[in-house]
Write an enzyme that holds these catalytic residues in place. Structure first.
Site, mmCIF file in Angstrom:
data_model
loop_
_atom_site.group_PDB
_atom_site.id
_atom_site.type_symbol
_atom_site.label_atom_id
_atom_site.label_comp_id
_atom_site.label_asym_id
_atom_site.label_seq_id
_atom_site.Cartn_x
_atom_site.Cartn_y
_atom_site.Cartn_z
ATOM 1 N N GLY A 179 39.257 33.194 37.617
ATOM 2 C CA GLY A 179 38.074 33.259 36.782
ATOM 3 C C GLY A 179 38.029 34.542 35.986
ATOM 4 O O GLY A 179 38.443 35.603 36.477
ATOM 5 N N SER A 180 37.544 34.458 34.757
ATOM 6 C CA SER A 180 37.430 35.616 33.877
ATOM 7 C C SER A 180 35.969 35.838 33.525
ATOM 8 O O SER A 180 35.231 34.884 33.295
ATOM 9 C CB SER A 180 38.253 35.371 32.600
ATOM 10 O OG SER A 180 38.197 36.482 31.736
#
Length: 386
Positions: free
Chosen positions: A93-94
């Site tokens: 996830g970013s």
């Protein structure tokens, strides 16, 4: 703020991403000798969940999609108390997507995930705007302090080693001028690579940089700005991590050994197109991209009272956009129908593992100080030699 302005907003096409795309394209078009080319394994499929960065609305949409996916997985598996972390082997996830990955894949006091999908929705709904919004310089310090408190209260002293599955969360390190990925595998294998999860989330959501971040043992220091600067869509990095990490994923030899769910935010589809092409004809059964169109996201910019739940339901009802080589975009079923279909594939893999004598995933459980690295590189510019 000045430092961030010098970084190209399209920095997904940095050196690492270019290398990833080159590998993926070579596999699909030419079959060059690399990990992607090898024959399909008979031992099962590694399941990857990837969540883009973005603003508050994007975080709520992704969380709602995860909630629907978890509901489908529970229904199809007959396990009413199961969590999303029970069905995936890797979470990437970013930005706000990194926060969601940390919430859903960190071990809580009872041994299960720290947050349920429903609790994650509430978290990003209540805190998303504070975590993701840009700010005027005069109130910057107060917002950053408040953000830090939210993460400190949520994660306490938990670190990357306390995650249940393989977790990858990127940021951009101004010290080295390169993307940096916080990785559970590196935290387990190498000194100087374990970080507090509160610091990881602060780094990947940094709206004005840099945020000074130290490893638990203080051996590593980075000047972090948001994960969206490093790679807004971490799907390609997650795939590469799995294919090169033979210690934890020994039988994964190519894209046919993967099941990938990628949750987007309405940004350009360059990463999605490259990944979709790499899967070729398997894209309909091995890879799914769930993404709201820009028109829907534009509602949030023009209204402050928008109902996030309604917006999420609209996103799930939209036609799913699929990237097809030489054919542009293809719309067939809805996003919700795609999630339902993939839930079935993921449950089949979970059921198949009950009778499998060889484990698909062998997560590291002990730490070493060995310099030999068998997983992905933390600093992305070194990944090609890992």
């Amino acid at each position: 703020m000045a430092a961030l302005s010098t970084i190209d907003s399209n920095s997904e096409m940095n050196k690492l991403t270019s290398e990833i795309f080159s590998i993926l394209e070579n596999n699909f078009l030419f079959g060059y000798d690399n990990p992607l080319e090898q024959k399909k394994s008979a031992t099962g499929k590694v399941r990857i969940l990837s969540i883009d960065g973005g603003g508050a609305t994007d975080g709520v949409l992704a969380a709602k999609a995860i909630l629907h996916l978890e509901s489908s997985l529970r229904r199809k598996s007959g396990s009413t108390n199961a969590h999303i972390a029970d069905f995936f082997d890797v979470a990437a996830g970013s930005g706000i997507g990194g926060v969601l990955a940390a919430l859903l894949f960190t071990r809580g006091k009872d041994g299960g995930p720290l947050f349920t999908a429903d609790e994650a929705v509430k978290f990003v709904t209540e805190n998303g705007r504070k975590l993701c919004r840009s700010s005027k310089q005069g109130v910057l310090r107060r917002i950053l302090r408040s953000t830090g408190n939210v993460f400190d209260q949520t994660f306490g002293d938990l670190t990357l080693k306390d995650t249940l599955k393989a977790v990858l969360i990127p940021c951009y390190d101004l010290t080295t001028g390169a993307p940096f990925v916080f990785s559970r595998a590196d935290a387990m294998e190498m000194d100087g690579c374990d970080f507090k999860l509160s610091d990881v989330c602060a780094a990947t959501t940094a709206v004005r940089g840099p945020t000074k971040t130290f490893s638990v043992d203080r051996r590593t220091k980075i000047a972090a700005v948001g994960g969206e600067v490093a790679m807004n869509n971490p799907t390609a990095a997650a795939i590469t991590h799995v294919l090169y990490n033979k210690q934890e994923f020994p039988f994964c030899n190519g894209v046919d050994d993967l099941l990938v769910v990628s949750l987007g935010n309405g940004e350009p589809l360059s990463v999605d197109q490259a990944v979709s092409m790499a899967f070729g004809q398997s894209r309909t059964t091995r890879y799914v991209r769930i993404q709201a169109n820009k028109g829907l996201l534009g509602v949030e910019k023009s209204r402050n009272d928008v109902n996030m739940s309604v917006l999420a339901e609209e996103m799930l009802k939209q036609q799913n956009v699929e990237s097809v080589l030489f054919q542009g975009k293809k719309c067939n079923s809805t996003n919700l129908e795609k999630l339902e279909h993939f839930a079935g594939e993921i449950v089949k893999e979970k059921e198949r593992r009950k009778t499998d004598m060889l484990p698909v995933v062998l997560l590291s459980q002990t730490t070493t100080s060995s310099s030999a690295r068998t997983s992905s590189a933390t600093t992305l510019s070194t990944i090609s030699s890992s």
